[in-house]
Write an enzyme that holds these catalytic residues in place. Structure first.
Site, PDB file in Angstrom:
ATOM      1  N   ARG A   5      -7.533  -0.500   1.340  1.00  0.00           N
ATOM      2  CA  ARG A   5      -8.068  -1.755   0.794  1.00  0.00           C
ATOM      3  C   ARG A   5      -8.488  -1.591  -0.671  1.00  0.00           C
ATOM      4  NH1 ARG A   5     -12.346  -1.866   5.599  1.00  0.00           N
ATOM      5  NH2 ARG A   5     -10.632  -0.683   6.497  1.00  0.00           N
TER       6      ARG A   5
ATOM      7  N   LYS B 270      -9.930  13.198   7.877  1.00  0.00           N
ATOM      8  CA  LYS B 270      -9.403  12.895   9.214  1.00  0.00           C
ATOM      9  C   LYS B 270      -9.351  14.161  10.053  1.00  0.00           C
ATOM     10  CE  LYS B 270      -6.314   9.082   7.899  1.00  0.00           C
ATOM     11  NZ  LYS B 270      -6.943   8.036   8.728  1.00  0.00           N
TER      12      LYS B 270
ATOM     13  N   LYS C  69       0.864  -1.182   0.000  1.00  0.00           N
ATOM     14  CA  LYS C  69       0.000   0.000   0.000  1.00  0.00           C
ATOM     15  C   LYS C  69       0.902   1.234   0.000  1.00  0.00           C
ATOM     16  CE  LYS C  69      -3.063   2.758   2.998  1.00  0.00           C
ATOM     17  NZ  LYS C  69      -3.865   2.828   4.242  1.00  0.00           N
TER      18      LYS C  69
ATOM     19  N   ASP D 250      -2.484  10.418   3.269  1.00  0.00           N
ATOM     20  CA  ASP D 250      -3.877  10.032   3.485  1.00  0.00           C
ATOM     21  C   ASP D 250      -4.585  11.075   4.341  1.00  0.00           C
ATOM     22  OD1 ASP D 250      -6.294   8.778   3.854  1.00  0.00           O
ATOM     23  OD2 ASP D 250      -5.520   7.211   5.207  1.00  0.00           O
TER      24      ASP D 250
END
Ligand code: BES
Ligand code: MN
Ligand code: ZN
Length: 498
Positions: free
Chosen positions: A350, A276, A264, A269
């Protein structure tokens, strides 16, 4: 840091570090030193209440009768526990202590305790060198001012060994692994404004010098292949998504079935539209830790010319919120043809792996596939920050990974999987959803990846807790650890080379 191996004798200058286990007599060089210094060594050990307990250090500055600047006696811990790991820990501790001490060179020696059984002296010496090298890692390129006393001085470590020539052979492979860990740590430490998907690819091209074949797919090519799961993650970013493909063909038969590793590589992110919280978001620069480990592993295998065919694949993408970003509730069709309801854009790892793993198994038909990912906060809750979570559909592969991790001192623990978790990711409007509810978050994430794995033996390692260390410990300083390179390198060395 330069590591050399020398005969076990008192050095002529610099610092001498001697490792002694608990409640051992001072023998060998330490006894000689004590004689030369007319008992000063024994007196210093007594004054420091030195027993040899793990991590204890007694220091003698400019010991009389010899030309040393200082003598450090370091506790190795219980004699029965002495082995490669304790030796590595000793090397790491000693290096940490001396790194900015002003000393340029030091000689490290362990006094093997008489209780220790089955000790391979060459392996012990190599592991001392490895511990010292890995702990001495620094990332200083963005400092323009640094106090002189904060700059590293220790540049050379001589490790004492009964047969230095013998260790040199073992060291060649070990050093290749250490170099690879450095390479991976650099990638993981780089901030996300510097290291974005295309820059990651550019740096991975360095591996061509070692004989690795490197290719990369851009968004156009990935769209043609139907990789809409990973492309959806990158939709809100100005940076182009990349799929990095590395091939090391080291087996005697260049066409023999390869083994494969998938990482990954979310270079940052933010969470995307499911954004977030601000506090601590900077940590998400290391959300490409899985890709860092896979690239580092390829570096290690090529660096030591491993007799294996290995594939490394990294899904590289930045997860950002903007006007084109993926929305919660969007449905995407993955390369496998399966559809995914994206209920939380922060469960993006994922989605990246879904297409990367599918591509990997279909193009390369590997013997097995291991993926690594900073996938879930839940694995940190379950296992803490020193143990990674292992998920697998194959007991033999899982057992081999656990055994390799144990030898290398990398924490790894197998987690359960099964239908009772798998049904938690069924979606009312698509083949699956990308979140599984409040419980068992690391497991539902693993189940999601497994839906993209066909019959091939597969393992998933969730390194969200272990890729980055808040404190220096063992063989890593604070920061990027390079977790996984060592255990995977050992897995390959012990089972898949010919
Ligand atoms: N990259 C994070 C996981 C992570 C958290 C890595 C902390 C390292 C340190 C991942 O993409 C993520 O955001 N996971 C979510 C999943 C959730 C939305 C189902 C999480 O764990 O909260
Ligand atoms: Mn996320
Ligand atoms: Zn993530």
């Amino acid at each position: 840091m330069q590591i050399t191996f020398v005969k076990s004798e008192i050095p002529d200058d610099g610092t001498f570090v001697v490792g002694v286990a608990e409640d051992q007599e001072t023998t060998g060089v330490l006894e000689q030193l004590d004689k030369k210094s007319k008992g000063a060594v024994e007196r210093a050990l007594k004054a420091a209440r030195f027993t040899g307990a793990k991590g204890q250090v007694a220091e003698v500055l400019a010991p009389a009768g010899v030309d040393l600047d200082r003598l450090l006696v370091v506790g190795l811990g219980k004699p029965d526990d002495f082995g490669p790991s304790a030796a590595e820990d000793f090397g790491a501790r000693a290096a940490a202590r001396l790194l900015t001490s002003g000393e340029k060179a030091a000689t490290f020696l362990v006094q093997t305790p008489k209780e220790a059984s089955n000790v391979d002296e060459a392996e012990i010496a190599a592991r001392i060198g490895l511990g010292a090298t890995l702990r001495a890692y620094r990332f200083d390129q963005y400092r323009t001012t640094q106090k002189k006393t904060d700059k590293p001085t220790l540049a050379k470590v001589n490790v004492a060994a009964a047969d230095p020539a013998d260790v040199k052979k073992a060291w060649r492979a070990t050093e290749a692994v250490a170099r690879a860990v450095y390479f991976a740590r650099d990638l993981v430490t780089e901030p996300a404004n510097v290291l974005y998907p295309e820059e990651f690819v550019k740096r991975a091209r360095k591996l061509e010098d070692l004989g690795v074949e490197v290719e990369a797919l851009g968004e156009k090519e990935m769209a043609k292949l139907g990789m809409n799961a990973i492309l959806g993650v990158g939709q809100g970013s100005e940076r182009e998504t990349q799929l990095l493909i590395m091939q090391w063909k080291g087996a005697r038969d260049r066409n023999a079935q390869p083994i494969a590793f998938v990482g990954k590589g979310v270079t940052f992110d933010t969470g995307g539209i499911s954004i977030k919280p601000a506090g601590g978001m900077d940590a998400m620069k290391y959300d490409m830790g899985g890709a860092g480990t896979v690239t580092g592993l390829m570096h290690a295998l090529a660096g030591r010319k491993a007799k294996v065919n290995a594939i490394g694949i990294c899904g590289l993408v930045e997860n950002m919120p903007d006007g084109r970003a993926q929305r919660p509730g969007d449905v995407v069709k993955s390369m496998s043809g399966q559809t995914i309801e994206v209920l939380n854009t922060d469960a993006e790892g994922r989605l990246v792996l879904a297409d990367a793993v599918w591509y990997c198994q279909n193009r390369f038909k590997p013997k097995f596939m291991v993926d690594l990912a900073t996938l879930t906060g839940a694995i940190r809750t379950s296992l803490g920050l020193e143990i990674a979570g292992l998920f697998s559909n194959d007991d033999e592969l899982a057992d081999r990974l656990l055994a390799a991790a144990k030898v290398e001192g990398e924490g790894l623990w197998r987690m359960p999987m099964g239908d009772r978790f798998d049904r938690l990711i069924d979606s009312p409007i698509a083949d699956m959803k990308n979140i599984g509810g409040a419980f068992g978050g690391s497991i539902t994430a693993a189940q999601f990846i497994q839906r993209f794995v066909n019959k091939v033996p597969w393992a998933h390692i969730d390194i969200a807790g272990t890729a980055w260390a808040e404190e220096a410990r063992g063989s890593h300083p604070k920061g990027a650890t390079g977790y996984g390179i060592r255990l995977l390198n050992r897995l390959v060395a012990e089972h898949y080379e010919r």
